[in-house]
Design a protein around this motif. Sequence first.
Motif, short mmCIF file in Angstrom:
data_model
loop_
_atom_site.label_atom_id
_atom_site.label_comp_id
_atom_site.label_asym_id
_atom_site.label_seq_id
_atom_site.Cartn_x
_atom_site.Cartn_y
_atom_site.Cartn_z
N GLU A 16 -18.10 3.96 -1.96
CA GLU A 16 -18.15 5.31 -1.25
C GLU A 16 -17.23 6.58 -1.79
N ARG A 17 -16.04 5.91 -2.18
CA ARG A 17 -15.08 7.07 -2.69
C ARG A 17 -15.35 7.55 -3.93
N VAL A 18 -15.91 6.82 -4.90
CA VAL A 18 -16.37 7.09 -6.19
C VAL A 18 -17.35 8.21 -6.05
N ARG A 19 -18.61 7.72 -5.29
CA ARG A 19 -19.74 8.54 -5.08
C ARG A 19 -19.23 9.93 -4.46
N ASP A 20 -18.31 10.10 -3.52
CA ASP A 20 -17.89 11.21 -2.99
C ASP A 20 -17.29 12.06 -3.78
N ARG A 21 -16.45 11.48 -4.61
CA ARG A 21 -15.87 12.33 -5.87
C ARG A 21 -16.97 12.95 -6.81
N GLY A 42 -9.45 6.15 -11.23
CA GLY A 42 -8.40 6.95 -10.48
C GLY A 42 -8.65 6.52 -8.93
N VAL A 43 -9.60 6.27 -8.31
CA VAL A 43 -9.84 5.78 -7.23
C VAL A 43 -9.38 4.41 -6.83
N VAL A 44 -9.39 3.61 -8.06
CA VAL A 44 -8.90 2.37 -7.78
C VAL A 44 -7.25 2.26 -8.02
N ARG A 45 -6.92 3.14 -8.83
CA ARG A 45 -5.55 3.24 -9.12
C ARG A 45 -4.77 3.71 -7.81
N ASP A 46 -5.37 4.53 -7.13
CA ASP A 46 -4.90 5.43 -5.89
C ASP A 46 -4.89 4.05 -4.89
N HIS A 47 -5.87 3.38 -4.81
CA HIS A 47 -5.99 2.32 -3.61
C HIS A 47 -5.02 1.34 -4.06
N ASP A 48 -4.72 0.84 -5.32
CA ASP A 48 -3.90 0.13 -5.81
C ASP A 48 -2.33 0.39 -5.17
N GLN A 49 -2.03 1.76 -5.37
CA GLN A 49 -0.85 2.38 -5.16
C GLN A 49 -0.79 2.23 -3.36
N ARG A 50 -1.72 2.27 -2.75
CA ARG A 50 -1.45 2.20 -1.60
C ARG A 50 -1.29 0.85 -0.72
N SER A 51 -1.84 -0.14 -1.73
CA SER A 51 -1.44 -1.64 -1.40
C SER A 51 0.03 -2.02 -1.40
N LEU A 52 0.87 -1.19 -2.33
CA LEU A 52 2.15 -1.42 -2.24
C LEU A 52 2.63 -1.29 -0.97
N THR A 53 2.14 -0.43 -0.04
CA THR A 53 2.71 -0.15 1.24
C THR A 53 2.19 -1.37 2.19
N GLY A 54 1.42 -2.00 1.85
CA GLY A 54 0.68 -3.23 2.74
C GLY A 54 -0.37 -2.62 3.60
N SER A 55 -0.65 -1.58 3.54
CA SER A 55 -1.91 -0.82 4.34
C SER A 55 -3.16 -1.35 4.11
N VAL A 56 -3.20 -1.76 2.86
CA VAL A 56 -4.85 -2.17 2.15
C VAL A 56 -4.39 -3.34 1.33
N ALA A 57 -5.29 -4.12 0.99
CA ALA A 57 -5.25 -5.06 0.06
C ALA A 57 -5.29 -4.82 -1.44
N VAL A 59 -5.93 -5.01 -5.33
CA VAL A 59 -7.09 -5.13 -6.15
C VAL A 59 -6.75 -6.09 -7.01
N ALA A 60 -7.53 -7.20 -6.71
CA ALA A 60 -7.16 -8.57 -7.87
C ALA A 60 -7.29 -8.22 -9.29
N ASP A 61 -8.48 -7.76 -9.72
CA ASP A 61 -8.83 -7.73 -11.07
C ASP A 61 -9.21 -5.98 -11.17
N ILE A 62 -8.34 -5.14 -11.61
CA ILE A 62 -8.64 -3.69 -11.60
C ILE A 62 -9.90 -3.40 -12.56
#
Length: 121
Positions: A16-21, A42-57, A59-62
């Motif tokens: 959804e985020r990729v399609r939006d962008r 970029g979307v996956v990288r942003d998500h992976d950065q947020r995962s460092l805070t524990g707010s999202v899971a 990405v196992a295999d980027i």
Amino acid sequence: MPAVDAHAELVESLDERVRDRVRREGVDPQRDAVLVRRIAEGVVRDHDQRSLTGSVAPVADIDSVVGELVARVSGFGSLQPFLDDPAVEEIWVNDPSRVASMLKSPSSPAPPLSVVAGQTT
């Protein structure tokens, strides 16, 4: 929640985020798959950065998720790996839940691929 469901939810959310962008930036996904790949990365990288805070899971295999997102947005979804594989000679779509392929070597058919609701299972 089973891992398959969690992965499907993650990919759906990122899709959804990729399609939006892609829409916001006016990208033609059929003509500019390279740019769609950059957006997906970029979307996956942003998500992976947020995962460092524990707010999202995390990405196992980027690379795999980025490839799946590009296939969904710019390609033919779960059929795209077959289309990209030079060893695949034929693809049979019997119905939405039954897809199989044949490798160029007639003695070694590829295992059938099950597709449910447009996603590989």
